[in-house]
Every structure is written in C-alpha cells, then in structure tokens.
Design a protein around this motif. Sequence first.
Motif, mmCIF file in Angstrom:
data_model
loop_
_atom_site.group_PDB
_atom_site.id
_atom_site.type_symbol
_atom_site.label_atom_id
_atom_site.label_comp_id
_atom_site.label_asym_id
_atom_site.label_seq_id
_atom_site.Cartn_x
_atom_site.Cartn_y
_atom_site.Cartn_z
ATOM 1 N N ARG A 330 -8.126 0.845 2.503
ATOM 2 C CA ARG A 330 -8.274 1.318 3.896
ATOM 3 C C ARG A 330 -9.594 2.046 4.153
ATOM 4 O O ARG A 330 -9.815 2.535 5.262
ATOM 5 C CB ARG A 330 -7.103 2.216 4.307
ATOM 6 N N ARG A 357 -9.424 -8.414 6.480
ATOM 7 C CA ARG A 357 -9.395 -9.311 5.325
ATOM 8 C C ARG A 357 -8.789 -8.603 4.106
ATOM 9 O O ARG A 357 -8.154 -9.225 3.268
ATOM 10 C CB ARG A 357 -10.824 -9.783 5.024
ATOM 11 N N ALA A 359 -6.561 -6.081 4.286
ATOM 12 C CA ALA A 359 -5.342 -5.332 4.638
ATOM 13 C C ALA A 359 -4.207 -5.630 3.671
ATOM 14 O O ALA A 359 -4.024 -6.764 3.260
ATOM 15 C CB ALA A 359 -4.916 -5.680 6.057
ATOM 16 N N PRO A 360 -3.426 -4.586 3.295
ATOM 17 C CA PRO A 360 -2.360 -4.769 2.317
ATOM 18 C C PRO A 360 -1.062 -5.324 2.907
ATOM 19 O O PRO A 360 -0.158 -5.650 2.160
ATOM 20 C CB PRO A 360 -2.130 -3.349 1.781
ATOM 21 N N GLU A 364 -0.635 -4.633 9.390
ATOM 22 C CA GLU A 364 -1.944 -3.976 9.433
ATOM 23 C C GLU A 364 -3.062 -4.980 9.663
ATOM 24 O O GLU A 364 -4.012 -4.713 10.377
ATOM 25 C CB GLU A 364 -2.193 -3.242 8.109
#
Lengths: 381, 135
Positions: A330, A357, A359-360, A364
Amino acid sequence: MDEILLRSLTPSVLGILVRRGADFAAAEDAVQDALVEAVRVWPADPPRDPKGWLVTVAWRRFLDATRADSARRRREDLVGEEPERGPAPAVDDTLQLYFLCAHPSLTPSSAVALTLRAVGGLTTRQIARAYLVPEATMAQRISRAKRTVSGVQFDRTGDVATVLRVLYLVFNEGYSGDVDLAAEAIRLTRQLAATIDHPEVAGLLALMLLHHARRATRTAADGSLVPLAEQERGRWDTGAIAEGVRILQAALARDRLGEFQAQAAIAALHADAPTAEETDWVQIVEWYDELVRLTDSPVVRLNRAVAVGEADGPRAGLAALAALDESLPRHTAVAAYLHERDGDLATAARLYVEAARKAPNLAERDHLTRQAARLNARGRR
Amino acid sequence: MPKYLLLKHYRGAPTAVNDVPMDQWTPEEISDHVQYMHDFAARLEETGEFVDGQALAPGGTFVRYDGEGRPPVTDGPFAETKDLIAGWMVIDVDSYERAVELAGELSAAPGAGGKPIHEWLELRPFLAAPPTITE
C-alpha cells in the motif's frame, strides 16, 4: 435449541474433561458427541443445569470410548488413580484452553482452526466454509493440530500475546460462509476478557468493537469500498462505539500500554469525530508515534505517514513517506493519495494505476482503478 | 459434464477491439463492467453452471525443483505467443515460503525413468477478501 449457549459452554466442558485426565483429542470427540446428544434431547427435555448435563454425558462418552479401547485396563487404572478433582472453577479451564489452542508449536492457520473448533465450538464444516477450503482439508488441519498439542501440559499458563494474535487473525478474516468470523472473534475475546484481567485483552476487544461498529458502512451496495472519510457516519453502531470507548478508557487508565490499546485509541478517535473534517489528526499522529515505539512496524510507519499528511498537510506526509521502503504493501496507494491532496493530479493518477496493479484484494484493486479513472476523466474535460 | 477454465489474460491474448486501459475509463464504466461480471456469475449460478471464480494477481513466479535445498525462483521462461495452462492446484498455506517449498516439491514429480520432471510451475497468489481492518 440455543446454538450460542451450546457454543459458549463447549470450552469449559472440554476443559473439565481434560483436567480430569482425558487426552485432548479424545475429550474433544466426547464433547462433540455430547453436543449432538444435547441437540437431540434438550428440545423435549431441557436440563436444569445445561453445563452439568454436558459434562456428565461427555464424561460417560469418554469412558465408553476408553473402555472400548484395547488398552482399556491400563487407561482405566490411569483414570482410577487420578485424584478426585471435583468441579474445578470453569473459568480457569476455559482460559487454559485458549492458551492450548494458541500454542506456539502450532502454525497460525492451525491455531486459528483449533481455537474456532475447541473454544468457539464451531463445526469443522463451518470453519472450512469460512476459510474457503474443503471440509476434508480443514478436518485434517484440525486433527493434526490436536495431535501437535496432545502432549502439552494443560496446567501451565501460556503467553497472552499469542492468544490475542490468534483472535486478531480470526477477526481480520471478516465475513464469508455462514459464520461471521468477526462477530465470533468478538464473542471469544469478550469471553477471554471475562476470564483474564489484562489491559491488552481489553484493548483488543475495544479495537474489534470500534471497527465492527463501522462495518456496515465500509462497502457500498455493489460491494465497492467506501473510504473512511466518505462513510455514512449516521449508520455507525453507536452502542458498539460507546462500549469500545468505555472498555478502552478503563484499560488505558491502568497505564500498561500495548499495541492493541494504541490501535484502539486511534480507532476511537476516528469513531469520535462527527464529520471526517473534525477528526483529531494531531492526536492520531501522537498515537501512531506510540505504536511505532511499541512495534517498530513499517506498516505502522506507513499509516503514520497518512495521519501526518492529514495533520500537517500532504507535503509533510510525503516527507514521512520518503523515509519508508517503497516495497511496503500500500506504499504506492498512499503516495497516490498524498500527491492528489497536494494537487499533482497527473502523478496521482499514474500512481493509482500502479497501486491497483499491486492491490492485495479485488475490492481495493477496483477502488484504486476507479481513483485513477476519476482523475484521468477530470483531466480530459 | 466437462468443466472449463475461463482464463482472463493480462497479456499474451490477442488485442481486444475496444482496447482502452481501465484507468482511462470513467468510474461509472468501471462500475458497470464489475456489475456485468457479477450478473454473469449470478446467472450461471442459477443455471447450475458456476463452479468457482477467483481473481489472480498480475505478478507470478516460476519455481523449479533443482535438487536438495531451496528451489530457484525466477520471473519465468516467458511464453512467446501463447500462454498454455495444463492444470491447476489450489493450496492454502501460511506463507509465501511454504508455497514456494510446496511448488518445488510438486516440480519434483517423477517423469521418464522415475526421475523428477523438473518442470516450471507458476505460482500465483489469489486476491483475498478485504481484511476487516484497513483504515
């Protein structure tokens, strides 16, 4: 049939059996049998003392199973030689069960599964659904965990921190399947807090309540994320917030600060603000400083940079961010946000794309893509 | 009843006719797109044709068994024109290290002459559900 009552009785019944000398795995099987029997018998013939009833039936099941075993003589002798322990205080047994299920010899996923099964009283199927794994996989994980702890001494007190970590893991799984894990984590932490007097247990309970209070407003009807500043504050659960704040204040008054209390303090400051603009960011930064001192976690430093950006302006936030490792989860999303606040929309848009690209999770990723799209659409007009 | 895997490619597939990156859409267009996919899945659930759907992170890793010790990890032997996926296995583990370890073991599956195949396996994390705490 009150499933919640049964679930809340499970750990102390299990604890009593183990204290009387039953092997953990065998005791667990016996208690499950007794619960099934309760579901069958209670609706027509409710017991006066539900817990006593369960202990009696479970113990009988355990003895039956033990007698049926080929080594029955030896085991019966063993049980016969046990000194009469009488009904030990239930609270102690439950507490020991928490420690056993969070034992350091277990992997985090096994500790979570065993806690939900033995302390939470959930079925293997419910736990498997909640974690999106096949029931057979979860059954294996639980029986392996039971084997791992079967030789562990039951009357040694463990480390509260490991128990809290397991409960925090359960809480963070949130909601999937037919069991609300966040609510389950709150129930178990509440039970733990009633059993043990420790400010960090109170801190974790307060943290969970304060976050849970905002849950309904964290996602829109279509499943997309709603950032804190845009959440509909009127729909926050004021009862849960009040309870969380009360528990937290009592814990802080004891002057033994820990990371969960500090995190709860930050959550309380957010919950306390009537509007996003009225958030006390200066105090939030101070709490993040405490958290950095307590944990030295890079993720905490990242969150602190966001708070600094709100308290002292985006430039200060970017300066705090510059000191941190760019590979932090993040990090890019925070940079994008701070650049946008600073008015550099082109950089912000580019960083939002990059953050999406990385994002977990899906919600999100979609949220960050929308942020980029919003800025790019504005640029075209 | 055959099952099929519908693979949505980040790259490697032929270019779409309406080829605009998502960040150049409007937020409403993104919402509509997401909604369309939800509706599609819901429709297939009703007809009993839906099995499972998961989004994958764009970055993957190739792991190979290379004898005793830590298996090597690379960005991959890049497929030139087509991506080809022969099968998949979903694992649920505690850490990336454990996943690499298991992939390394799977890569050691015996082939010709009973010797390990040493095949490259791609390791791709699932996108998880959002955690309860993010703020």
